[in-house]
Design an enzyme around this catalytic site. Structure first.
Site, short mmCIF file in Angstrom:
data_model
loop_
_atom_site.label_atom_id
_atom_site.label_comp_id
_atom_site.label_asym_id
_atom_site.label_seq_id
_atom_site.Cartn_x
_atom_site.Cartn_y
_atom_site.Cartn_z
N HIS A 22 1.22 11.17 -1.96
CA HIS A 22 -0.02 10.94 -1.22
C HIS A 22 -0.82 12.23 -1.22
CE1 HIS A 22 -2.12 9.20 2.58
NE2 HIS A 22 -2.64 8.72 1.48
N GLU B 36 1.29 0.00 -5.56
CA GLU B 36 0.33 1.09 -5.70
C GLU B 36 1.03 2.37 -6.11
OE1 GLU B 36 -3.28 3.26 -3.21
OE2 GLU B 36 -1.63 2.37 -2.12
N GLU C 297 -4.04 4.70 -8.76
CA GLU C 297 -4.98 5.63 -8.12
C GLU C 297 -4.92 6.90 -8.95
OE1 GLU C 297 -6.93 4.58 -5.83
OE2 GLU C 297 -5.89 2.67 -5.74
N ASP D 183 -0.09 6.51 -6.68
CA ASP D 183 -1.08 7.60 -6.67
C ASP D 183 -0.62 8.67 -7.65
OD1 ASP D 183 -2.46 6.29 -4.75
OD2 ASP D 183 -2.29 7.82 -3.21
N HIS E 33 0.85 -1.19 0.00
CA HIS E 33 0.00 0.00 0.00
C HIS E 33 0.89 1.24 0.00
CE1 HIS E 33 -2.34 3.16 2.32
NE2 HIS E 33 -3.16 2.88 1.32
N ASN E 34 0.51 2.25 -0.81
CA ASN E 34 1.32 3.48 -0.91
C ASN E 34 2.80 3.13 -1.04
OD1 ASN E 34 -1.03 4.92 -0.66
ND2 ASN E 34 -0.62 5.71 1.39
#
Length: 686
Positions: free
Chosen positions: A255, A240, A289, A242, A210-211
């Site tokens: 983020h 991941e 994302e 973003d 995650h992230n």
């Protein structure tokens, strides 16, 4: 060095001979093989120089006592002095050279191992081939071909050439075997790729982060391609990213709505191209994302295709509508994108015009509205109070934004770029409504994501439906937005219902990542672990909360001893650990339990417990076994010393060593535990 190598021993220009050198598992002793015999030389130089205060190359008893303290040994002074006098052959009151080797050997003698050795040795000095075969069969529970295995182990670990030629094992060879990977608690065959890799993707647990770009916390931490490099080297297969609009028409990764630093999207993809298949050849899923404008989404698509080339999967593997999800084997060397897609795959393959996104559907899946839990609502209220107090408007973490009505923070979401949409094949993101809705409306290449709280709620309310859903469709779980410190949730409860992509913050060490490493260290650390059969059946009756009839296992672990346990980081000078061992079972709720030994006062060098801990395991296929060593503290919380976690299905029975890992999962040789493992199948009536 522990595997050994041939080196040339040089005494003079005319005296040069080859020797086979090997670093022993205690990382303090060098063993070498000559033509005549095998010899062990002390390599305690890692501590001698510091203990030899006057630098004369000799050690008096006071210096030896100081050395013992440095080695985490609080030995009885009279016993230490007896060993010292025994080794002082010159009666000089000091130890030097071979005298110190003799002292070290006496100090490190493993009486508990000698006891096991003598139990199977008729003369107490050696194990014959037949005696060693008996030991491997009766205690180590080795199966077919045990005589060939015995000969192989003798050839590998017996230091004496004479003993090797006679097919006998000395106590030194026996100890070398027990401390080796062959004597480890983790089944060595499970360290290699041993599972069927030809089943659909949804039949595997998939290592997911995650992230991934973050290497610190979620609010002000640093974004770095190092996060991707670390995750990929660790075998992670789902990353991941973003994506946000950046300057000069170049998308950036960070983020959103936080103070984390930013990195170019191009750098992330270049890193992926370089490192994607270094640790594993099986497919990588890049979870997008997407917060970018149409223009920068086009740039993303161009960079993805331009940098990744043939690695990027942009159509089905056979050009047809899939009747089942492809397997890891079929997708070797491929990178798949996960994200929103315009229309269906069927329409794209048939040439039909593609539909737009559903009305009101967001591009970025993790900003879907969720029901706020009490802690999240409290966090939002606290954030409002803080803003009132300081009189400023600061960016909010994504987790807090989800609780704010749509449209409050920003204007309408951008539309999806067709060029980027066309790159989404087997992992199309769709909104989740219900399991019934998914079954009747969605296709097998579509998938949904859930925040941890939503997943827990579904597990409580519809555990069996969740299991059946995950037997045909991929599911991704991600941490709550309230985890601004990048802490992690327990992944085990998500694996219990068959969720494949259970995403954790890889940068945060702790019990959750210990479990993660424990699960994915099997099957060659390739990032894919085949789920048990009852989690792959769309008609399965299984639910982790209400277990069907099964044949449980009885597990008895005798914690015998510890070897050279490290001191606690930042502990006071001269302090020595008071170690205890905690054994934990992580699995379905009925199996989750822990027990611990008593603590041993002031002995981190060779503590002896001799305690047996017993467990009954209902669903062994899902169980992870975790060993944790702690430094007992009467007044405050125990300190962490070391741990090791592995699947119960990968546990070898018999006398085994457990080589401990640090808090961040790295090895801390020569620290280990010596245990005996007994596993018995029970009938329903037991």
């Amino acid at each position: 060095m522990q595997q050994g190598m041939v080196m040339r021993k040089v005494k003079s220009r005319s005296w040069k001979k080859q020797r086979y050198f090997m670093l022993q598992d205690d990382c303090m002793t060098i063993w070498y093989k000559s033509r005549k015999t095998g010899n062990a030389k002390s390599a305690c130089e890692c501590h001698l120089p510091k203990a030899d205060k006057n630098r004369d190359g000799r050690m008096n008893f006071k210096e030896v006592q100081h050395l013992l303290k440095m080695m985490n040994v609080d030995m009885d002074e009279h016993h230490a002095f007896r060993l010292f006098q025994m080794a002082d052959k010159s009666e000089s009151g000091t130890l030097e050279g071979e005298e110190f080797v003799l002292f070290y050997k006496a100090l490190t003698q493993r009486d508990e191992v000698l006891s096991v050795f003598q139990e199977f040795s008729e003369d107490g000095k050696k194990l014959t081939l037949l005696e060693f075969v008996d030991f491997l069969q009766q205690e180590q529970m080795e199966g077919e071909g045990v005589e060939e295995l015995a000969m192989e182990l003798i050839a590998k670990y017996e230091p004496s050439e004479t003993g090797e030629a006679r097919h006998v094992l000395s106590i030194d060879g026996f100890l070398a075997y027990l401390c080796s990977p062959d004597g480890c608690i983790f089944n060595p065959t499970h360290k290699t790729l041993f599972q069927d890799m030809s089943q659909p993707l949804c039949h595997y647990f998939i290592s997911s982060s995650h992230n991934t770009y973050l290497i610190e916390d979620q609010l002000r931490g640093q974004s770095s391609i190092e996060g991707y490099i670390r995750a990929l080297k660790r075998g992670c297969r789902c990353l991941e990213v973003d994506c946000w609009d950046g300057p000069n028409g170049e998308p950036i990764v960070y983020h959103g709505h936080t103070f984390t630093s930013k990195i170019p999207f191009r750098e992330v993809i270049s890193t992926l191209e370089k490192y994607a298949f270094q640790a594993s050849e099986y497919p990588v899923v890049l979870s997008l994302e997407n917060h970018c404008s149409m223009e920068q989404q086009d740039v993303m698509a161009q960079q993805l295709k331009g940098i990744l080339g043939e690695q990027l999967l942009t159509t089905t593997i056979d050009g047809r509508v899939p009747a089942r999800m492809p397997s890891p084997e079929e997708l070797k060397g491929k990178i798949l994108l996960k994200g929103k897609r315009l229309g269906s795959l069927e329409d794209a393959l048939s040439g039909e015009p593609e539909e737009a996104l559903e009305p009101g559907e967001l591009l970025e899946e993790e900003e879907e509205e969720e029901e706020g839990t009490e802690p999240e609502e409290e966090a939002l209220r606290n954030e409002d109070k803080r803003k009132e107090k300081v009189g400023v408007s600061a960016p909010l973490p994504c987790g807090l934004q989800r609780l704010i009505p749509p449209g409050t923070l920003q204007k309408s979401k951008p539309s999806l770029s067709k060029e980027l949409s066309d790159c989404i094949v087997y992992c199309k993101s769709v909104s989740f409504h219900s399991f019934q809705h998914s079954q009747s409306h969605y296709r097998l290449y579509e998938m949904s994501s859930f925040a941890e709280a939503k997943a827990r709620k579904l597990i409580r309310e519809a555990g069996n439906e969740f299991v059946r859903h995950n037997a045909w469709q991929l599911t991704r779980i991600y941490p709550s937005g309230m985890r601004t410190d990048s802490s992690n949730y327990n992944p085990q409860e998500m694996w219990n219902v068959g969720c494949q992509m259970v995403a954790l913050n890889f940068q945060t060490a702790g019990a959750e990542m210990d479990l993660y490493d424990g699960l994915f260290n099997q099957n060659g650390s390739c990032g894919y672990v085949l789920k048990p059969g009852f989690l792959r059946d769309v008609e399965t009756p299984f639910s982790p909360e209400s277990l069907p009839q099964s044949n449980p296992l009885y597990l008895a672990i005798q914690v015998i001893s510890g070897q050279q346990l490290p001191k606690v980081v930042n502990s006071k000078e001269g302090s020595i650990v008071d170690p205890l061992v905690r054994v934990e079972i992580h699995g379905v709720p009925a199996d989750t339990s822990k027990q611990e030994t008593k603590y041993i006062d002031n002995n981190g060098f060779n503590p002896q417990w001799g305690e047996t801990l017993r467990f009954r395991v209902q669903v062994p296929e899902l169980a992870l076994l975790r060993f944790k060593v702690e430094d007992y503290d009467k007044t405050s919380r125990n300190d962490f010393v070391g741990q090791f976690t592995l699947p119960l299905s990968s546990v070898k029975r018999g006398y085994r060593h457990i080589h401990l890992l640090s808090k961040d999962g790295t090895a801390i040789p020569p620290a280990s535990l010596f245990v005996h493992v007994q596993i018995t199948e029970l009938s329903e009536s037991d």
